[in-house]
Motif scaffolding. Sequence first.
Motif, PDB file in Angstrom:
ATOM      1  N   VAL A  80      42.067  72.644  90.454  1.00 47.64           N
ATOM      2  CA  VAL A  80      41.968  74.101  90.441  1.00 47.64           C
ATOM      3  C   VAL A  80      40.893  74.603  89.483  1.00 47.64           C
ATOM      4  O   VAL A  80      40.302  75.664  89.709  1.00 47.64           O
ATOM      5  CB  VAL A  80      43.345  74.702  90.059  1.00 47.64           C
ATOM      6  CG1 VAL A  80      43.274  76.196  89.858  1.00 47.64           C
ATOM      7  CG2 VAL A  80      44.365  74.382  91.137  1.00 47.64           C
ATOM      8  N   ALA A  81      40.614  73.873  88.429  1.00 45.23           N
ATOM      9  CA  ALA A  81      39.724  74.335  87.365  1.00 45.23           C
ATOM     10  C   ALA A  81      38.334  74.752  87.847  1.00 45.23           C
ATOM     11  O   ALA A  81      37.853  75.817  87.428  1.00 45.23           O
ATOM     12  CB  ALA A  81      39.617  73.274  86.274  1.00 45.23           C
TER      13      ALA A  81
ATOM     14  N   LEU B 295      34.708  79.327  88.582  1.00 46.19           N
ATOM     15  CA  LEU B 295      33.761  80.088  89.391  1.00 46.19           C
ATOM     16  C   LEU B 295      34.215  81.529  89.566  1.00 46.19           C
ATOM     17  O   LEU B 295      33.413  82.457  89.457  1.00 46.19           O
ATOM     18  CB  LEU B 295      33.592  79.413  90.756  1.00 46.19           C
ATOM     19  CG  LEU B 295      32.578  80.055  91.701  1.00 46.19           C
ATOM     20  CD1 LEU B 295      31.178  80.017  91.100  1.00 46.19           C
ATOM     21  CD2 LEU B 295      32.603  79.364  93.047  1.00 46.19           C
ATOM     22  N   VAL B 296      35.483  81.727  89.806  1.00 46.15           N
ATOM     23  CA  VAL B 296      36.018  83.088  89.957  1.00 46.15           C
ATOM     24  C   VAL B 296      35.838  83.871  88.662  1.00 46.15           C
ATOM     25  O   VAL B 296      35.421  85.043  88.688  1.00 46.15           O
ATOM     26  CB  VAL B 296      37.502  83.038  90.375  1.00 46.15           C
ATOM     27  CG1 VAL B 296      38.157  84.391  90.234  1.00 46.15           C
ATOM     28  CG2 VAL B 296      37.625  82.537  91.810  1.00 46.15           C
ATOM     29  N   LEU B 297      36.131  83.254  87.527  1.00 49.34           N
ATOM     30  CA  LEU B 297      35.960  83.952  86.245  1.00 49.34           C
ATOM     31  C   LEU B 297      34.488  84.245  85.958  1.00 49.34           C
ATOM     32  O   LEU B 297      34.165  85.303  85.406  1.00 49.34           O
ATOM     33  CB  LEU B 297      36.574  83.129  85.114  1.00 49.34           C
ATOM     34  CG  LEU B 297      38.102  83.018  85.142  1.00 49.34           C
ATOM     35  CD1 LEU B 297      38.587  82.093  84.031  1.00 49.34           C
ATOM     36  CD2 LEU B 297      38.751  84.380  85.026  1.00 49.34           C
ATOM     37  N   LEU B 298      33.595  83.341  86.317  1.00 51.60           N
ATOM     38  CA  LEU B 298      32.170  83.565  86.131  1.00 51.60           C
ATOM     39  C   LEU B 298      31.689  84.748  86.971  1.00 51.60           C
ATOM     40  O   LEU B 298      30.980  85.631  86.476  1.00 51.60           O
ATOM     41  CB  LEU B 298      31.385  82.300  86.482  1.00 51.60           C
ATOM     42  CG  LEU B 298      29.867  82.414  86.359  1.00 51.60           C
ATOM     43  CD1 LEU B 298      29.472  82.556  84.899  1.00 51.60           C
ATOM     44  CD2 LEU B 298      29.200  81.209  86.985  1.00 51.60           C
ATOM     45  N   ILE B 299      32.067  84.772  88.225  1.00 46.51           N
ATOM     46  CA  ILE B 299      31.674  85.882  89.109  1.00 46.51           C
ATOM     47  C   ILE B 299      32.256  87.194  88.610  1.00 46.51           C
ATOM     48  O   ILE B 299      31.573  88.222  88.603  1.00 46.51           O
ATOM     49  CB  ILE B 299      32.100  85.586  90.557  1.00 46.51           C
ATOM     50  CG1 ILE B 299      31.277  84.423  91.104  1.00 46.51           C
ATOM     51  CG2 ILE B 299      31.958  86.816  91.438  1.00 46.51           C
ATOM     52  CD1 ILE B 299      31.761  83.903  92.442  1.00 46.51           C
TER      53      ILE B 299
END
Length: 64
Positions: A41-42, A47-51
Amino acid sequence: MSRFTHAGVPADPLQRPRAATLAASEWRISSHALLDGLHAVAPRLGLVLLIAGVLQMLLHWAGH
């Protein structure tokens, strides 16, 4: 007649006490399984947190 009154039929796990359910449980969580799940999951979570962070910065700069 209820199926729980017949001999030989296992009791409903929701009706048993928690200690008995845990003692009879065949499924155990190992640290390896948790780590494998975290490793799977990491990258997507990162990627979601970066976006989300880039989008937040762009909206902040656009507002000023």
